[in-house]
Design a protein around this motif. Structure first.
Motif, PDB file in Angstrom:
ATOM      1  N   LEU A   1      29.812  23.848  11.566  1.00  0.00           N
ATOM      2  CA  LEU A   1      28.584  24.238  12.268  1.00  0.00           C
ATOM      3  C   LEU A   1      28.694  23.914  13.764  1.00  0.00           C
ATOM      4  O   LEU A   1      28.118  24.617  14.603  1.00  0.00           O
ATOM      5  N   SER A   2      29.444  22.885  14.104  1.00  0.00           N
ATOM      6  CA  SER A   2      29.621  22.546  15.522  1.00  0.00           C
ATOM      7  C   SER A   2      30.304  23.702  16.251  1.00  0.00           C
ATOM      8  O   SER A   2      29.917  24.073  17.358  1.00  0.00           O
ATOM      9  N   ILE A   3      31.329  24.274  15.612  1.00  0.00           N
ATOM     10  CA  ILE A   3      32.064  25.360  16.269  1.00  0.00           C
ATOM     11  C   ILE A   3      31.190  26.618  16.331  1.00  0.00           C
ATOM     12  O   ILE A   3      31.040  27.238  17.398  1.00  0.00           O
ATOM     13  N   THR A   4      30.564  26.983  15.216  1.00  0.00           N
ATOM     14  CA  THR A   4      29.765  28.222  15.227  1.00  0.00           C
ATOM     15  C   THR A   4      28.501  28.058  16.095  1.00  0.00           C
ATOM     16  O   THR A   4      28.091  28.995  16.774  1.00  0.00           O
ATOM     17  N   SER A   5      27.938  26.865  16.104  1.00  0.00           N
ATOM     18  CA  SER A   5      26.766  26.630  16.946  1.00  0.00           C
ATOM     19  C   SER A   5      27.174  26.734  18.424  1.00  0.00           C
ATOM     20  O   SER A   5      26.429  27.284  19.254  1.00  0.00           O
ATOM     21  N   GLY A   6      28.358  26.248  18.738  1.00  0.00           N
ATOM     22  CA  GLY A   6      28.888  26.374  20.107  1.00  0.00           C
ATOM     23  C   GLY A   6      29.107  27.842  20.478  1.00  0.00           C
ATOM     24  O   GLY A   6      28.801  28.267  21.595  1.00  0.00           O
ATOM     25  N   MET A   7      29.602  28.627  19.526  1.00  0.00           N
ATOM     26  CA  MET A   7      29.804  30.058  19.782  1.00  0.00           C
ATOM     27  C   MET A   7      28.447  30.768  19.931  1.00  0.00           C
ATOM     28  O   MET A   7      28.308  31.710  20.703  1.00  0.00           O
ATOM     29  N   ASN A   8      27.454  30.300  19.182  1.00  0.00           N
ATOM     30  CA  ASN A   8      26.094  30.829  19.298  1.00  0.00           C
ATOM     31  C   ASN A   8      25.586  30.618  20.732  1.00  0.00           C
ATOM     32  O   ASN A   8      25.034  31.523  21.366  1.00  0.00           O
ATOM     33  N   ALA A   9      25.825  29.416  21.257  1.00  0.00           N
ATOM     34  CA  ALA A   9      25.424  29.117  22.636  1.00  0.00           C
ATOM     35  C   ALA A   9      26.170  30.032  23.612  1.00  0.00           C
ATOM     36  O   ALA A   9      25.582  30.633  24.518  1.00  0.00           O
ATOM     37  N   LEU A  10      27.467  30.151  23.392  1.00  0.00           N
ATOM     38  CA  LEU A  10      28.298  30.974  24.280  1.00  0.00           C
ATOM     39  C   LEU A  10      27.801  32.425  24.320  1.00  0.00           C
ATOM     40  O   LEU A  10      27.855  33.096  25.352  1.00  0.00           O
TER      41      LEU A  10
ATOM     42  N   ALA B   1      25.803  23.949  26.088  1.00  0.00           N
ATOM     43  CA  ALA B   1      24.683  24.507  25.324  1.00  0.00           C
ATOM     44  C   ALA B   1      23.405  24.521  26.162  1.00  0.00           C
ATOM     45  O   ALA B   1      22.606  25.461  26.087  1.00  0.00           O
ATOM     46  N   TRP B   2      23.209  23.472  26.940  1.00  0.00           N
ATOM     47  CA  TRP B   2      22.035  23.418  27.827  1.00  0.00           C
ATOM     48  C   TRP B   2      22.071  24.609  28.806  1.00  0.00           C
ATOM     49  O   TRP B   2      21.083  25.351  28.950  1.00  0.00           O
ATOM     50  N   LEU B   3      23.208  24.796  29.457  1.00  0.00           N
ATOM     51  CA  LEU B   3      23.305  25.872  30.450  1.00  0.00           C
ATOM     52  C   LEU B   3      23.139  27.248  29.793  1.00  0.00           C
ATOM     53  O   LEU B   3      22.446  28.118  30.320  1.00  0.00           O
ATOM     54  N   CYS B   4      23.790  27.433  28.650  1.00  0.00           N
ATOM     55  CA  CYS B   4      23.696  28.727  27.964  1.00  0.00           C
ATOM     56  C   CYS B   4      22.271  28.976  27.483  1.00  0.00           C
ATOM     57  O   CYS B   4      21.766  30.103  27.549  1.00  0.00           O
ATOM     58  N   GLY B   5      21.608  27.922  26.999  1.00  0.00           N
ATOM     59  CA  GLY B   5      20.205  28.043  26.587  1.00  0.00           C
ATOM     60  C   GLY B   5      19.323  28.406  27.778  1.00  0.00           C
ATOM     61  O   GLY B   5      18.377  29.190  27.656  1.00  0.00           O
ATOM     62  N   SER B   6      19.648  27.854  28.940  1.00  0.00           N
ATOM     63  CA  SER B   6      18.874  28.172  30.146  1.00  0.00           C
ATOM     64  C   SER B   6      19.030  29.638  30.517  1.00  0.00           C
ATOM     65  O   SER B   6      18.077  30.277  30.984  1.00  0.00           O
ATOM     66  N   VAL B   7      20.225  30.179  30.301  1.00  0.00           N
ATOM     67  CA  VAL B   7      20.442  31.611  30.559  1.00  0.00           C
ATOM     68  C   VAL B   7      19.570  32.423  29.596  1.00  0.00           C
ATOM     69  O   VAL B   7      18.859  33.347  30.002  1.00  0.00           O
ATOM     70  N   LEU B   8      19.600  32.049  28.334  1.00  0.00           N
ATOM     71  CA  LEU B   8      18.785  32.743  27.323  1.00  0.00           C
ATOM     72  C   LEU B   8      17.304  32.713  27.702  1.00  0.00           C
ATOM     73  O   LEU B   8      16.576  33.684  27.502  1.00  0.00           O
TER      74      LEU B   8
END
Ligand code: NAD
Length: 357
Positions: A163-172, A223-230
């Motif tokens: 889940l760490s890897i897929t959650s990271g890809m979700n952020a990406l 994840a913080w930065l990618c979430g901010s983009v979202l």
């Protein structure tokens, strides 16, 4: 340079290992005297520490958060918040828990303090979603945006490796689509590239050693930065496909993002050359979509829809649903592109390298 509008996120962010210890002061800062702590059943034990830190300022722990915020769960949680006369919500967990806090905040106006333990990024957006009768309705409201976010990488050490890897890809995925968003701007581009770079460095470290301190910190920062983009710009084809596949065929959220992303990017590549250059440059590869595919594969993530529960017989329906109410996309997709979308889904189903269909 073109003119642009950038809406900064209102949230206060604390970042760093051990920052959870600052929870009491941060709750106080939001005038929380009667905080309701939220989590999933799986994270109840881990959440005890949060309740302990809040001490008498915690009125209870509601541990029934589940994926996609069913309306019944949201209503029951709202009732509990009202019954306990809560004056604030502390969301401890992944996107499902943050989502439950948002549903309560939407109804009650209570402030949210989020403590994310996955990389989904919901804590940085004012987007909420509630599922009623199997259909997830999403919307945007400023009152659901958490006021304070505590990013403590130590809390993600327990996130299972897969889940760490897929959650990271979700952020990406948020950042990758942000690079070609219709309302993108220089700030979101900076955040997207830094977020992608940070995650691309982090995931191999975590894969190598699940409790890699630096890897966990880099992943959460990304994840913080990618979430901010979202939270700042609109999403496109990739998010539409994932919404369709997750919502109508009940596929797991982070995994479906991981599998679909390279194919959605490849579909858009010709129409978004600058974004593809940024993506490839950030990943240090020649071909961005292929780099994303390889990043997932090299780190042991699933790359085929057939491996995460999708049935071949449902691909036609998935293509029909995806083109019905399309989002804006750099390469338009609608009823006229139904066959191209079906071909994209076929590639994703089989898990072959992304192509320019
Ligand atoms: P999740 O919150 O459902 O978490 C998956 C599982 O992992 C849960 O059992 C959870 O308790 C567990 N978990 C999380 N962190 C853990 C940790 N550190 N240690 C051990 N277990 C841990 O999944 P998710 O991928 O974080 O979030 C997905 C949900 O978030 C979806 O419903 C998605 O639609 C939503 N989402 C919303 C937004 C938004 O802006 N509204 C953005 C991204 C995702």
């Amino acid at each position: 340079m073109q003119a642009f509008i950038y809406n900064a996120q209102a949230a206060r962010v604390l970042f760093g290992a051990g920052t959870l210890a600052q929870l009491p002061q941060e709750a106080e800062r939001l005038n929380m005297q009667r905080a309701l702590v939220l989590c999933t059943p799986e994270q109840l034990t881990q959440t005890q520490r949060v309740a302990d830190l809040l001490g008498s300022k915690c009125v209870g722990t509601y541990h029934k958060a589940v994926m996609h915020v069913p309306v019944e769960t949201a209503s029951a949680a709202c009732e509990e918040a009202k019954r306990l006369n809560a004056d604030g919500l502390v969301a401890f967990g992944g996107g499902s828990t943050t989502g439950l806090a948002k549903a309560i905040a939407l109804e009650t106006g209570l402030p949210i303090l989020a403590i994310p333990t996955s990389y989904a990024g919901s804590e940085m957006t004012s987007i909420y979603g509630i599922t009623d009768g199997g259909i997830k309705k999403t919307g945007k409201h400023p009152k659901v945006l958490p006021r304070t976010v505590i990013y403590d990488p130590e809390l993600s050490l327990s996130l299972p490796l897969g889940l760490s890897i897929t959650s990271g890809m979700n952020a990406l995925a948020h950042a990758a689509e942000g690079l070609y968003a219709q309302d993108r701007n220089p700030m979101t581009r900076l955040m997207a590239m830094e977020g992608i770079a940070s995650l691309a460095k982090a995931l191999p470290l975590i894969r190598m050693q699940s409790d890699h301190t630096e890897g966990r910190a880099r992943a959460l920062y990304g994840a913080w930065l990618c979430g901010s983009v979202l939270g700042s710009v609109g999403m496109a084809l990739h998010h539409k496909l994932c919404h369709t596949l997750g919502g109508s065929f009940n596929l797991p959220h982070a995994e479906v993002h991981t599998v679909v992303l390279p194919h959605a990017l490849a579909f858009n590549a010709m129409a978004a050359p600058d974004a593809m250059n940024d993506l490839a440059h950030t990943l240090g590869v020649d071909n961005g979509p292929l780099g994303v595919y390889q990043l997932a594969k090299d780190n042991g993530a699933p790359v085929a829809l057939k491996d995460i529960g999708m049935k071949a017989a449902d691909l036609d329906l998935a293509a029909d649903l995806a083109v019905k109410q399309p989002y804006w996309n750099p390469r338009p997709f609608g009823l006229a592109q139904r066959d191209e979308i079906r071909a994209l889904l076929q590639r994703a189903f089989e898990g072959v390298t992304p192509g320019y269909g």
